[in-house]
Write a protein that holds these residues in place. Sequence first.
Motif, PDB file in Angstrom:
ATOM      1  N   MET A 210     105.738  63.113  11.790  1.00  0.00           N
ATOM      2  CA  MET A 210     104.800  63.692  12.767  1.00  0.00           C
ATOM      3  C   MET A 210     105.139  64.185  13.953  1.00  0.00           C
ATOM      4  N   MET A 211     104.115  63.744  14.830  1.00  0.00           N
ATOM      5  CA  MET A 211     105.288  64.958  16.095  1.00  0.00           C
ATOM      6  C   MET A 211     103.836  65.062  17.466  1.00  0.00           C
ATOM      7  N   PHE A 212     104.220  64.302  18.615  1.00  0.00           N
ATOM      8  CA  PHE A 212     102.840  65.148  19.712  1.00  0.00           C
ATOM      9  C   PHE A 212     102.806  66.407  19.908  1.00  0.00           C
ATOM     10  N   SER A 213     102.517  67.997  20.608  1.00  0.00           N
ATOM     11  CA  SER A 213     103.121  68.502  20.176  1.00  0.00           C
ATOM     12  C   SER A 213     102.014  70.021  20.988  1.00  0.00           C
ATOM     13  N   ASN A 214     102.672  70.416  21.720  1.00  0.00           N
ATOM     14  CA  ASN A 214     102.296  71.191  23.092  1.00  0.00           C
ATOM     15  C   ASN A 214     101.268  72.332  22.154  1.00  0.00           C
ATOM     16  N   MET A 215      99.887  71.800  22.908  1.00  0.00           N
ATOM     17  CA  MET A 215      98.866  72.498  22.521  1.00  0.00           C
ATOM     18  C   MET A 215      98.734  74.008  22.458  1.00  0.00           C
ATOM     19  N   ALA A 216      99.521  75.124  22.939  1.00  0.00           N
ATOM     20  CA  ALA A 216      99.391  76.523  22.733  1.00  0.00           C
ATOM     21  C   ALA A 216     100.472  76.720  21.810  1.00  0.00           C
ATOM     22  N   ALA A 217     102.041  75.232  21.366  1.00  0.00           N
ATOM     23  CA  ALA A 217     102.386  75.888  20.237  1.00  0.00           C
ATOM     24  C   ALA A 217     102.210  75.523  18.736  1.00  0.00           C
ATOM     25  N   SER A 218     101.027  74.325  18.746  1.00  0.00           N
ATOM     26  CA  SER A 218     100.313  73.948  17.673  1.00  0.00           C
ATOM     27  C   SER A 218      99.396  74.139  16.987  1.00  0.00           C
ATOM     28  N   SER A 219      98.797  74.589  17.700  1.00  0.00           N
ATOM     29  CA  SER A 219      97.373  74.964  17.416  1.00  0.00           C
ATOM     30  C   SER A 219      97.056  76.143  16.231  1.00  0.00           C
ATOM     31  N   PRO A 220      97.772  77.145  17.031  1.00  0.00           N
ATOM     32  CA  PRO A 220      97.868  77.867  15.833  1.00  0.00           C
ATOM     33  C   PRO A 220      97.944  77.954  14.396  1.00  0.00           C
ATOM     34  N   LEU A 221      99.935  76.762  14.413  1.00  0.00           N
ATOM     35  CA  LEU A 221      99.777  76.327  13.095  1.00  0.00           C
ATOM     36  C   LEU A 221      98.521  75.449  12.485  1.00  0.00           C
ATOM     37  N   VAL A 222      97.958  74.935  13.249  1.00  0.00           N
ATOM     38  CA  VAL A 222      96.640  74.269  12.829  1.00  0.00           C
ATOM     39  C   VAL A 222      95.463  74.669  12.424  1.00  0.00           C
ATOM     40  N   ARG A 223      95.684  76.143  12.592  1.00  0.00           N
ATOM     41  CA  ARG A 223      94.496  76.528  12.571  1.00  0.00           C
ATOM     42  C   ARG A 223      94.594  77.521  10.882  1.00  0.00           C
ATOM     43  N   SER A 224      96.176  77.798  10.602  1.00  0.00           N
ATOM     44  CA  SER A 224      96.438  78.290   9.998  1.00  0.00           C
ATOM     45  C   SER A 224      97.185  77.936   8.603  1.00  0.00           C
ATOM     46  N   GLY A 225      96.386  76.515   8.684  1.00  0.00           N
ATOM     47  CA  GLY A 225      96.462  74.747   7.661  1.00  0.00           C
ATOM     48  C   GLY A 225      98.351  75.112   8.039  1.00  0.00           C
ATOM     49  N   LYS A 226      98.970  75.374   8.230  1.00  0.00           N
ATOM     50  CA  LYS A 226     100.250  74.791   8.256  1.00  0.00           C
ATOM     51  C   LYS A 226     100.967  73.419   8.395  1.00  0.00           C
ATOM     52  N   LEU A 227      99.757  73.009   9.192  1.00  0.00           N
ATOM     53  CA  LEU A 227     100.152  71.923  10.076  1.00  0.00           C
ATOM     54  C   LEU A 227      98.519  70.998   9.973  1.00  0.00           C
ATOM     55  N   ARG A 228      98.268  69.275  10.335  1.00  0.00           N
ATOM     56  CA  ARG A 228      97.204  68.763  10.146  1.00  0.00           C
ATOM     57  C   ARG A 228      96.859  68.227  11.966  1.00  0.00           C
ATOM     58  N   ALA A 229      96.523  68.546  11.838  1.00  0.00           N
ATOM     59  CA  ALA A 229      95.518  67.592  13.474  1.00  0.00           C
ATOM     60  C   ALA A 229      95.074  66.611  13.475  1.00  0.00           C
ATOM     61  N   LEU A 230      95.677  65.511  13.838  1.00  0.00           N
ATOM     62  CA  LEU A 230      95.431  64.151  13.773  1.00  0.00           C
ATOM     63  C   LEU A 230      94.413  62.809  14.853  1.00  0.00           C
ATOM     64  N   ALA A 231      94.954  64.319  16.193  1.00  0.00           N
ATOM     65  CA  ALA A 231      94.399  63.245  17.506  1.00  0.00           C
ATOM     66  C   ALA A 231      94.382  64.197  18.362  1.00  0.00           C
ATOM     67  N   VAL A 232      93.939  64.295  19.857  1.00  0.00           N
ATOM     68  CA  VAL A 232      94.597  65.225  20.986  1.00  0.00           C
ATOM     69  C   VAL A 232      94.691  64.207  21.751  1.00  0.00           C
ATOM     70  N   SER A 233      95.789  64.557  22.577  1.00  0.00           N
ATOM     71  CA  SER A 233      95.722  63.453  23.560  1.00  0.00           C
ATOM     72  C   SER A 233      95.290  63.326  25.004  1.00  0.00           C
ATOM     73  N   ALA A 234      94.110  64.582  25.095  1.00  0.00           N
ATOM     74  CA  ALA A 234      92.878  64.336  26.480  1.00  0.00           C
ATOM     75  C   ALA A 234      92.513  63.517  26.410  1.00  0.00           C
ATOM     76  N   ARG A 235      92.007  63.211  27.647  1.00  0.00           N
ATOM     77  CA  ARG A 235      90.710  62.365  27.267  1.00  0.00           C
ATOM     78  C   ARG A 235      89.640  62.470  26.927  1.00  0.00           C
ATOM     79  N   GLU A 236      89.215  63.861  26.344  1.00  0.00           N
ATOM     80  CA  GLU A 236      87.908  64.198  25.686  1.00  0.00           C
ATOM     81  C   GLU A 236      88.295  65.234  24.548  1.00  0.00           C
ATOM     82  N   ARG A 237      87.615  65.645  23.920  1.00  0.00           N
ATOM     83  CA  ARG A 237      87.837  66.679  22.133  1.00  0.00           C
ATOM     84  C   ARG A 237      87.557  67.598  23.134  1.00  0.00           C
ATOM     85  N   VAL A 238      89.226  68.611  22.553  1.00  0.00           N
ATOM     86  CA  VAL A 238      88.851  70.220  23.647  1.00  0.00           C
ATOM     87  C   VAL A 238      87.907  71.398  22.677  1.00  0.00           C
TER      88      VAL A 238
END
Length: 319
Positions: free
Chosen positions: A197-225
């Motif tokens: 696992m890791m916490f990763s900058n959204m700019a770097a990791s969100s494209p990988l989540v959308r492409s199915g290469k990673l799975r996002a379990l949570a976001v560190s912000a106060r509210e959903r993005v």
Amino acid sequence: MKVLQAVLALAVVGYACAAQADYPDRPLKMVVPYSAGGAADVQARLVSAKLGTLLGQQVVVENRPGASGTIGAAYVAHAPADGYTVLYDATAHAVNPAMYKALTYDTRRDFIPVSLVSLTPNLLVVPATSPAHTIQDLTQAARAKPGRVNYGSPGIGTAQYLAAELYAHGFGLKLTHVPYKGGAPALSDLMGGQIDMMFSNMAASSPLVRSGKLRALAVSARERVAGLPDVPTVAESGLAGYEMYEWNGIFLPAGTPSDIVNRLERAVHEAVNDPATKQKLSDLGAQPVGSSSSDFGAFVEREMKRSAQVLADAGIQAE
């Protein structure tokens, strides 16, 4: 003689006031204490371009990387307090006092916080093949096998490291840290299943989540993005009050006249809230802010105290 001294003193004051009124009358230097092409550098160049237009003078970005940002920060701390050398720093600025004993500057005393430019959430991500489909799954697995679940980060003291340690401490978990020389190699190993696992900058990791290469379990912000509305926050997943960002902000050397601080503060606020600049920052996964100087100062103070506590909880001592 006394009369002459008084006249000279008034002349000096008058000259200083005139210089401040004309600020800026030459280009500004914006020091980024990190390498060119990194997240802070990219944001700094976006903001500096708009600042230059608003101020009527070019704002030149100069990279002075090294030692977790302390080399560039020291350069600005010791620069003339005339408003022409500014520091564009990030999360490490508030972490470094707890990491290094021999800083050549005092983070509280030697800088004036001008404005918080942006907040960038991190995503808690796992490999696409991970058995963990929720943060609760991951937490249960880590609790069942203390020290067996590992996480990657760009290094001790980074926003991603702090986010993971805050998560671990909040849930009472023992995780094993695997440091990398940057976020990119850590993400590569995460996709390959070499780390859990890791916490990763959204700019770097969100494209990988959308492409199915990673799975996002949570976001560190106060509210959903907005970009990933189905991903819950860490707070709503069971750790109340959790909130952690990678932030960027602008500082001036201590002693800079208040008129100049106020002028730059207003310009930064306007630049960050310019529709085109705001959209570009959002496209990078950042949440534009453009705060007041006083609000930013209070924010940095809270970040310094929290970072010191997180490092103390993790058993990290200043070198």
